[in-house]
Write an enzyme that holds these catalytic residues in place. Structure first.
Site, PDB file in Angstrom:
ATOM      1  N   CYS B  78      47.933  12.464  39.296  1.00  0.00           N
ATOM      2  CA  CYS B  78      47.833  11.643  40.514  1.00  0.00           C
ATOM      3  C   CYS B  78      47.214  10.281  40.197  1.00  0.00           C
ATOM      4  O   CYS B  78      47.798   9.526  39.428  1.00  0.00           O
ATOM      5  CB  CYS B  78      47.089  12.405  41.608  1.00  0.00           C
ATOM      6  SG  CYS B  78      47.361  11.685  43.234  1.00  0.00           S
ATOM      7  N   HIS B 179      50.636  17.054  42.063  1.00  0.00           N
ATOM      8  CA  HIS B 179      49.518  17.925  41.696  1.00  0.00           C
ATOM      9  C   HIS B 179      50.048  19.256  41.166  1.00  0.00           C
ATOM     10  O   HIS B 179      50.352  20.143  41.962  1.00  0.00           O
ATOM     11  CB  HIS B 179      48.620  18.163  42.920  1.00  0.00           C
ATOM     12  CG  HIS B 179      47.809  16.973  43.285  1.00  0.00           C
ATOM     13  ND1 HIS B 179      46.575  16.721  42.739  1.00  0.00           N
ATOM     14  CD2 HIS B 179      48.081  15.930  44.100  1.00  0.00           C
ATOM     15  CE1 HIS B 179      46.094  15.590  43.212  1.00  0.00           C
ATOM     16  NE2 HIS B 179      46.995  15.083  44.046  1.00  0.00           N
ATOM     17  N   GLU B 181      48.463  21.614  39.926  1.00  0.00           N
ATOM     18  CA  GLU B 181      47.525  22.702  40.265  1.00  0.00           C
ATOM     19  C   GLU B 181      47.707  23.180  41.702  1.00  0.00           C
ATOM     20  O   GLU B 181      47.148  24.208  42.089  1.00  0.00           O
ATOM     21  CB  GLU B 181      46.080  22.229  40.020  1.00  0.00           C
ATOM     22  CG  GLU B 181      45.492  21.260  41.048  1.00  0.00           C
ATOM     23  CD  GLU B 181      45.925  19.804  40.882  1.00  0.00           C
ATOM     24  OE1 GLU B 181      46.911  19.539  40.173  1.00  0.00           O
ATOM     25  OE2 GLU B 181      45.272  18.920  41.491  1.00  0.00           O
TER      26      GLU B 181
END
Lengths: 270, 200
Positions: B78, B179, B181
């Site tokens: 990001c 992202h 994750e």
């Protein structure tokens, strides 16, 4: 292309050790649905795009319980986790983030002190701050309130707080616009009249808000079947649909809902 | 394999920590630059404004540069991708400038930030995107996007108002605008690919 999101909402009663998911009808009549982290994991595996936990208890031990719920969930669930209920200050936000949450939803505390929105956005970014609005439909028009045409005639909407127990005297639609200016990243818009009824989303309300803000609107309240989600996505600018009962009681899997929407031309993540 | 997550005081690192643990990468949150030397991979997260990230990241600049030149795989996520560029329209602070180009605001024709799940268009075969196809969705939250001067650094793009860089790969330097994750099992696949690169 950006997909429309499907978000299961877990209303959590944290008065028991692991917490429990419950669901009310029009903010009353509570029914048990399961253990929070287990349900959240099931929804993740079915393809939930995000998970929302709302703390509906007011006990003093609940803060630790909520952190335990988030910790257990964050180990198994790799989509955004939003947590709301009892967030009054940036310190409350820090506590749930340190347990593994990605966003908070604020409602009562933001209505009482709107600067809370700016403070959260400043510290963690707008994407971390979801403003939840519980809107009650009033027959109108009424001077000074934003008027919305509905099949039942002109209406206005009042924001409620304290979990639907009190009314704020604030125009719900104007409040959404103000929340955006203060730095909210999303609006979680719940129709109090439709919540738990299975009658479908409040289309005029969702349309009125999504036309007036340039941040994502999550439609909530009233979802009883996949067609209701199709309806809110095809008739309004809502970016996401939130539902509880249709997922909790295994009437529909999130994967089934997504297939239904895909077949009808709505872009969702499969 | 041990992976350092650079904890330079912005935002929330628990999600990336949890995801790296899930893929058995043994993550550690690192708050001091000198600690970076003992890891096989480095993740540079980033949320909030470009300027705030750069102000807090600057004390890690030399240590990160050393890791990069020593061949350690580095993954920017990001705003951690955006800071690799020379500058951003968002803030006056200079970026790391490891990649020529700049970061510009998303077009007015779309809701800003882009928040939600979008697909990739894969431009070249790179190990970091092993097992990923154009049909897979990833979770994006951003108001600015990267415009490299040399388009060859881009490994995948996404379409949000216009086609923009979503993933980059240059030797041992990797970066993603989304992202991983928070992008479900496909996001974890990308972290696993990075973990594999870090072990070699």
């Amino acid at each position: 292309m950006l997909a429309r999101r499907i978000i299961p909402c877990l209303d959590c009663d944290l008065a028991v050790p692991q917490g429990r998911v419950v669901k009310g009808i029009e903010f009353k009549q509570i029914r048990y649905a399961g253990v929070p982290w287990e349900l959240a994991t099931r929804y993740y595996e079915e393809g939930a795009d995000e998970i929302v936990f709302l703390d509906i208890t007011a006990s003093s031990e609940r803060r630790e319980t909520m952190k335990n719920v988030i910790r257990a969930t964050a180990k198994n669930v790799f989509v955004p986790l939003a947590v709301g209920g009892g967030i009054r200050a940036v310190e409350d936000v820090r506590a749930v983030f340190q347990a593994g949450a990605d966003k908070v939803t604020v409602n009562t505390a933001a209505l009482k002190r709107p600067d809370l929105i700016s403070e959260i956005a400043e510290e963690y970014g707008s994407q971390a701050c979801v403003v939840a609005i519980d809107a009650k439909r009033r027959d109108g028009p009424k001077e000074g309130w934003i008027s919305v045409p509905t099949p039942e005639g002109e209406s206005w909407f009042e924001a409620s707080f304290y979990g639907g127990r009190e009314f704020s005297g604030v125009d719900a639609i104007a409040w959404a616009m103000k929340a955006e200016r203060l730095g909210a990243g999303e609006i979680l818009l719940t129709s109090m009249d439709r919540d738990g009824t299975y009658d479908g989303f409040d289309i005029p309300l969702t349309d009125a808000v999504s036309r007036r803000v340039r941040i994502p609107v999550i439609a909530s309240g009233g979802c009883g079947n996949p067609d209701h989600i199709f309806e809110v996505f095809s008739k309004t600018g809502a970016s996401a649909a939130l539902a509880a009962s249709i997922f909790h009681y295994e009437e529909w899997g999130i994967d089934e809902v997504k297939r239904y929407l895909t077949e009808r031309g709505i872009t969702v993540r499969i | 394999m041990t992976i350092a997550v650079v904890d330079y005081g912005v935002g929330n690192l628990f999600s990336i920590y949890n995801a790296l643990e899930r893929i058995e990468a043994r993550p550690e949150l690192i708050t001091e630059p000198e600690e970076l030397t003992r890891f096989e991979g480095v993740v540079v997260p980033g949320v909030g404004s470009f300027g705030r990230c750069m102000r807090r990241l600057s004390r890690f600049e030399a240590a990160l540069r050393e890791a990069l030149e020593g061949g350690t795989p580095i993954l920017g996520i990001c705003v951690g991708m955006q800071v690799l560029f020379e500058r951003s329209e968002e803030s006056p602070e200079e970026g790391l400038g490891w990649i020529d180009g700049e970061v510009v605001r998303l077009p007015d024709s779309v809701l800003v930030p882009q928040m939600g799940w979008n697909t990739l268009s894969i431009k070249r075969e790179v190990e970091i995107l092993d097992g990923i196809s154009d049909d897979d969705f990833f979770y994006f939250v951003h108001s600015y996007h990267c415009v490299p001067r040399d388009g060859r650094v881009v490994a995948a793009t996404t379409d949000y108002g216009l086609e923009m860089a979503a993933a980059m790969a240059v030797d041992n330097l990797f970066a993603v605008q989304f992202h991983p994750e928070k992008s479900g099992e496909k996001g974890l696949s990308i972290l696993k690919n990075f973990g594999r690169l870090a072990r070699c």
